[in-house]
Design a protein around this motif. Structure first.
Motif, PDB file in Angstrom:
ATOM      1  N   LEU A  75       0.841  -1.201   0.000  1.00 20.31           N
ATOM      2  CA  LEU A  75       0.000   0.000   0.000  1.00 20.31           C
ATOM      3  C   LEU A  75       0.877   1.251   0.000  1.00 20.31           C
ATOM      4  CD1 LEU A  75      -2.625  -1.299   2.578  1.00 20.31           C
ATOM      5  CD2 LEU A  75      -2.605  -1.546   0.079  1.00 20.31           C
ATOM      6  N   VAL A  76       1.523   1.496  -1.123  1.00 15.10           N
ATOM      7  CA  VAL A  76       2.565   2.525  -1.203  1.00 15.10           C
ATOM      8  C   VAL A  76       2.030   3.946  -1.090  1.00 15.10           C
ATOM      9  CG1 VAL A  76       4.157   1.038  -2.465  1.00 15.10           C
ATOM     10  CG2 VAL A  76       2.538   2.460  -3.730  1.00 15.10           C
ATOM     11  N   LYS A  77       0.717   4.154  -1.198  1.00 17.78           N
ATOM     12  CA  LYS A  77       0.134   5.495  -1.041  1.00 17.78           C
ATOM     13  C   LYS A  77      -0.309   5.767   0.393  1.00 17.78           C
ATOM     14  CE  LYS A  77      -1.603   5.742  -5.778  1.00 17.78           C
ATOM     15  NZ  LYS A  77      -2.807   5.897  -6.611  1.00 17.78           N
ATOM     16  N   MET A  78      -0.202   4.764   1.257  1.00 18.00           N
ATOM     17  CA  MET A  78      -0.728   4.882   2.613  1.00 18.00           C
ATOM     18  C   MET A  78       0.044   5.917   3.429  1.00 18.00           C
ATOM     19  SD  MET A  78      -1.874   1.932   5.279  1.00 18.00           S
ATOM     20  CE  MET A  78      -0.398   0.970   5.054  1.00 18.00           C
ATOM     21  N   THR A  79      -0.725   6.819   4.045  1.00 16.51           N
ATOM     22  CA  THR A  79      -0.139   7.835   4.917  1.00 16.51           C
ATOM     23  C   THR A  79      -0.443   7.577   6.386  1.00 16.51           C
ATOM     24  OG1 THR A  79      -2.070   9.289   4.685  1.00 16.51           O
ATOM     25  CG2 THR A  79      -0.244   9.622   3.131  1.00 16.51           C
ATOM     26  N   GLU A  80      -1.530   6.832   6.668  1.00 19.40           N
ATOM     27  CA  GLU A  80      -1.912   6.547   8.054  1.00 19.40           C
ATOM     28  C   GLU A  80      -2.308   5.090   8.204  1.00 19.40           C
ATOM     29  OE1 GLU A  80      -4.595   9.209  10.123  1.00 19.40           O
ATOM     30  OE2 GLU A  80      -4.399  10.649   8.474  1.00 19.40           O
TER      31      GLU A  80
END
Length: 147
Positions: free
Chosen positions: A98-103
């Protein structure tokens, strides 16, 4: 409902299992089912929600393990699974996809085992909450690469 873009049902008294048909909402960008009384496992079919950006299942009565299928949510930026004390097992290494995950919120659960070193590749991750679990081992060296 196949065109549904967001489902915000949080802070109610919904109960029972989250229906597996939820995976058919493949255009939904937000799924907020938090602060209810849902029971049973997290449906693996959520992994089919290819447009999902924000997943919130926190503060329910969910059981089982975190499905590896969540690693298919290629657009997801936030995941809140916390405060589901009966969710057990390890943190799936597939979450490192999940390379776009920020949280990532996995606190106050019953997770165990080591921290997956692969999570260190999540360069966009800003908030990682793992407190209140039974995690073991050491913090992987790769985790020093978080930005």
């Amino acid at each position: 409902m196949a065109e549904l873009r967001a489902a915000s049902l949080f802070n109610n008294t919904f109960n029972g299992r989250i229906p597996t048909s939820i995976g058919n909402l493949n255009k939904a960008v937000a799924l907020y089912l938090d602060e209810n009384a849902f029971t049973g496992p997290i449906p693996t079919e959520i992994g089919q929600m290819e447009s999902l950006v924000d997943l919130r299942l926190r503060d329910n009565k969910l059981t089982g393990t975190i499905p590896t299928e969540l690693g298919r949510l290629s657009n997801v930026e936030t995941i809140y699974l916390d405060t589901n004390a009966e969710v057990t097992g390890t943190i799936p290494v597939e979450l490192s996809n999940l390379v776009k995950m920020t949280e990532l919120h996995l606190y106050d659960m019953n997770l165990n085992g080591p921290l997956p070193p692969e999570l260190g590749i999540l360069k966009e991750l800003i908030y990682l909450y793992l407190d209140g679990n039974e995690l073991t081992g050491s913090i992987p060296d790769d985790w020093g690469e978080f930005h």
